[in-house]
Scaffold this active site. Structure first.
Site, PDB file in Angstrom:
ATOM      1  N   ASN A 247     -80.959 112.981 -86.689  1.00 22.34           N
ATOM      2  CA  ASN A 247     -80.286 111.694 -86.761  1.00 22.34           C
ATOM      3  C   ASN A 247     -80.167 111.202 -88.201  1.00 22.34           C
ATOM      4  O   ASN A 247     -80.971 111.556 -89.060  1.00 22.34           O
ATOM      5  CB  ASN A 247     -81.085 110.659 -85.956  1.00 22.34           C
ATOM      6  CG  ASN A 247     -80.803 110.745 -84.467  1.00 22.34           C
ATOM      7  OD1 ASN A 247     -79.657 110.682 -84.051  1.00 22.34           O
ATOM      8  ND2 ASN A 247     -81.847 110.922 -83.676  1.00 22.34           N
TER       9      ASN A 247
ATOM     10  N   HIS B 161     -75.133 111.921 -86.834  1.00 20.28           N
ATOM     11  CA  HIS B 161     -76.253 112.751 -87.286  1.00 20.28           C
ATOM     12  C   HIS B 161     -76.044 113.174 -88.734  1.00 20.28           C
ATOM     13  O   HIS B 161     -74.925 113.162 -89.244  1.00 20.28           O
ATOM     14  CB  HIS B 161     -76.375 113.980 -86.387  1.00 20.28           C
ATOM     15  CG  HIS B 161     -76.867 113.660 -85.009  1.00 20.28           C
ATOM     16  ND1 HIS B 161     -77.290 114.615 -84.122  1.00 20.28           N
ATOM     17  CD2 HIS B 161     -77.011 112.475 -84.371  1.00 20.28           C
ATOM     18  CE1 HIS B 161     -77.670 114.027 -83.005  1.00 20.28           C
ATOM     19  NE2 HIS B 161     -77.504 112.744 -83.114  1.00 20.28           N
TER      20      HIS B 161
ATOM     21  N   ARG C 265     -86.826 106.263 -78.896  1.00 26.71           N
ATOM     22  CA  ARG C 265     -86.340 107.052 -77.763  1.00 26.71           C
ATOM     23  C   ARG C 265     -85.868 108.425 -78.265  1.00 26.71           C
ATOM     24  O   ARG C 265     -86.523 109.442 -78.059  1.00 26.71           O
ATOM     25  CB  ARG C 265     -85.180 106.322 -77.050  1.00 26.71           C
ATOM     26  CG  ARG C 265     -84.889 106.841 -75.651  1.00 26.71           C
ATOM     27  CD  ARG C 265     -84.090 108.143 -75.566  1.00 26.71           C
ATOM     28  NE  ARG C 265     -82.764 108.022 -76.208  1.00 26.71           N
ATOM     29  CZ  ARG C 265     -81.977 109.059 -76.409  1.00 26.71           C
ATOM     30  NH1 ARG C 265     -82.341 110.284 -76.052  1.00 26.71           N
ATOM     31  NH2 ARG C 265     -80.809 108.899 -77.017  1.00 26.71           N
ATOM     32  N   ASP C 266     -84.766 108.460 -78.978  1.00 24.33           N
ATOM     33  CA  ASP C 266     -84.154 109.733 -79.375  1.00 24.33           C
ATOM     34  C   ASP C 266     -85.058 110.506 -80.329  1.00 24.33           C
ATOM     35  O   ASP C 266     -85.115 111.740 -80.290  1.00 24.33           O
ATOM     36  CB  ASP C 266     -82.806 109.439 -80.045  1.00 24.33           C
ATOM     37  CG  ASP C 266     -81.968 110.686 -80.273  1.00 24.33           C
ATOM     38  OD1 ASP C 266     -82.393 111.782 -79.874  1.00 24.33           O
ATOM     39  OD2 ASP C 266     -80.884 110.557 -80.860  1.00 24.33           O
TER      40      ASP C 266
ATOM     41  N   HIS D 100     -72.952 106.806 -83.217  1.00 22.15           N
ATOM     42  CA  HIS D 100     -74.254 107.471 -83.302  1.00 22.15           C
ATOM     43  C   HIS D 100     -74.003 108.777 -84.060  1.00 22.15           C
ATOM     44  O   HIS D 100     -73.444 109.726 -83.522  1.00 22.15           O
ATOM     45  CB  HIS D 100     -74.790 107.732 -81.893  1.00 22.15           C
ATOM     46  CG  HIS D 100     -76.118 108.420 -81.869  1.00 22.15           C
ATOM     47  ND1 HIS D 100     -77.232 107.865 -81.287  1.00 22.15           N
ATOM     48  CD2 HIS D 100     -76.520 109.621 -82.357  1.00 22.15           C
ATOM     49  CE1 HIS D 100     -78.253 108.689 -81.418  1.00 22.15           C
ATOM     50  NE2 HIS D 100     -77.844 109.771 -82.061  1.00 22.15           N
TER      51      HIS D 100
ATOM     52  N   CYS E 112     -82.006 116.380 -82.186  1.00 22.54           N
ATOM     53  CA  CYS E 112     -82.026 117.825 -81.910  1.00 22.54           C
ATOM     54  C   CYS E 112     -81.827 118.720 -83.122  1.00 22.54           C
ATOM     55  O   CYS E 112     -80.960 119.591 -83.100  1.00 22.54           O
ATOM     56  CB  CYS E 112     -80.951 118.193 -80.893  1.00 22.54           C
ATOM     57  SG  CYS E 112     -81.153 117.411 -79.325  1.00 22.54           S
TER      58      CYS E 112
END
Lengths: 301, 301
Positions: B249, B209, B16-17, B207, B240
């Site tokens: 990530n 990064h 997904r991400d 979550h 991103c």
């Protein structure tokens, strides 16, 4: 609850460990320009060069000129040179160097492969240096303290026996080096606590790589275990990355960012330091593996 | 002394991400092939796709097919889809999805910029979803929990008030998200402890990064503060990153390596997982930002 020190001594090794791993010769003025930027940003501890045989590492053929110029330009700087033997130590001393890095591997096999000496022979050579040049300070770089290409995991006893022998000879500082970049935070925690318990008085540093992405995680574990001296490299240069894209040393700018953002003082200005990183990108190696050379900048963090 | 949990729930968000941040459309069979490899390696928790409007994110236009196929092929998998609204939630439910990720930013300004809604409007929409589809489990993705492009540092109170409101609506899981990749270990430590003290019963995930190289350092801080659920992405895809070379990530394979090497079980086989990474390199994005895709392999570590 995470408890951290108030300040950290950053030991910049880019001009030695970083440059040494670059094939194409970096002109001496370019090396000196990077060092000037590093010092301008507030770097106070610098491994400037390596007095190895120029046939072994042609990149370091200008060690005498680099060391002498740095000594003349930056009298307040704590400057260190790596030396492999008495010949190198004498040359370094003649150039104004008063502190050397001397590498011995915790792993006997790695020491043999790396410098064709048993640990005992390496330590005997070190004793020769210490006796020949009184007043020379010595940093023991305890290579393969966490892992070795031949042994795999390195037991703590191999490290502590090396440290003990080196302290008897008279080294002033011990640096535990993750030479192949495989340490974990748990290993750092356990080994640092063991070394600090056995040798509480000795200044202890860590030299950590980012090869497996754990550079700053291992730094954090070191901080929590009481270490306040870390060797890092501008842009993440060096540390023997083997493949394109692979990271080597922990990038100084990445560590500065983490430390400053957690309120830990280093005396270095990150924005000014990033100018040194930019110079390295432009003149030494375009593709750096540190993160801050690529990360966005945000305010008020 | 570093104390760590025995096991961790890895929540894979690459499909997904990660995929969502790739411009060129990835053919549906290629997406499914990566998911199959991930599941074969032992992944048990997966954010599989996103039911957003295909005009907004064309990459996710095949959400229904991906979700339905994954539901049919992998019945034992905990599969989640991101949904932005009730329409998306209904579609996801029709495809066999029983757990959704719903994003609300701790920072009001970021929520407005990201989804053109105030926090209150977003929470009202969430209440509508929860009331319309009983039995649907909800993961609150608390975006910008550590930093925001507009506010800079995000105060803990903005996060805890969001979590409190979402729990009142009935979310089952809370994930604190470092949306722009600026969290520090100290922030993770403090915020996790505050959230766990206020809401001890709620399953809490992180979550994180790797934008500034602190992905695994922040993971370590989370582990030490008691978190055992982490969202990561295959190869480090997504999150991103803005510049070429910038990391996004935290790479799942980097975290797996750190966890396993410290004796923390995940149920995932790293070697098999690295086959999924290789497939992503070959079919989705050649230049990955995770470290283990490039690091040497050593034995007996």
């Amino acid at each position: 609850m995470l408890t951290l020190p108030d300040k950290v001594d950053v030991f910049e090794v880019g001009p030695r460990d970083g440059f040494q791993n670059i094939k194409e010769f970096i002109p001496t003025p370019a090396k000196l320009a990077v060092i000037d930027k590093l010092v301008a940003a507030g770097v106070r501890n610098l491994e400037a060069t390596s007095f190895v045989h120029p046939k072994a590492i042609p990149q370091m053929a200008d060690a005498a000129e680099v060391a002498a110029t740095v000594a003349a330009r930056h009298p307040g700087l704590r400057k260190v040179a790596l030396v492999p033997n008495l010949t190198g130590a004498r040359k370094a001393y003649e150039c104004g160097i008063r502190e050397i890095t001397y590498v011995v591997s915790a792993s006997e096999k790695h020491n043999l492969a790396n410098i064709n000496r048993t640990r005992e022979q390496s330590l005997a050579d070190l004793r020769g240096i210490v006796e020949a040049i009184p007043g020379l300070r010595v940093r023991l770089a305890a290579a393969t303290s966490f892992g070795c290409p031949f042994l795999g995991r390195v037991e703590a006893g191999l490290v502590t026996s090396l440290v003990e022998a080196a302290l008897r000879i008279g080294v002033d500082t011990v640096v535990l080096c993750d030479t192949i970049g495989v340490a974990t935070p748990l290993q750092v925690d356990r080994l640092v606590r063991e070394v600090r318990t056995l040798f509480p008085a000795v200044p202890l540093g860590l030299h950590l790589h980012d090869t497996q992405g754990m550079g700053l995680a291992n730094t954090l574990a070191g901080l929590e275990a009481g270490v306040t001296m870390f060797e890092t490299s501008v842009g993440g240069l060096g540390g023997c990355p083997f493949a394109p894209g692979a990271a080597g040393n922990t990038a100084t700018e990445d560590m500065l960012n983490m430390l400053h953002r957690m309120g830990i003082a280093t005396g270095i200005d990150l924005d000014a330091y990033l100018e040194a990183v930019r110079l390295v990108k432009e003149t030494v190696q375009p593709a750096l593996t540190g993160h801050m050379a690529y990360a966005c900048k945000y305010e008020n963090l």
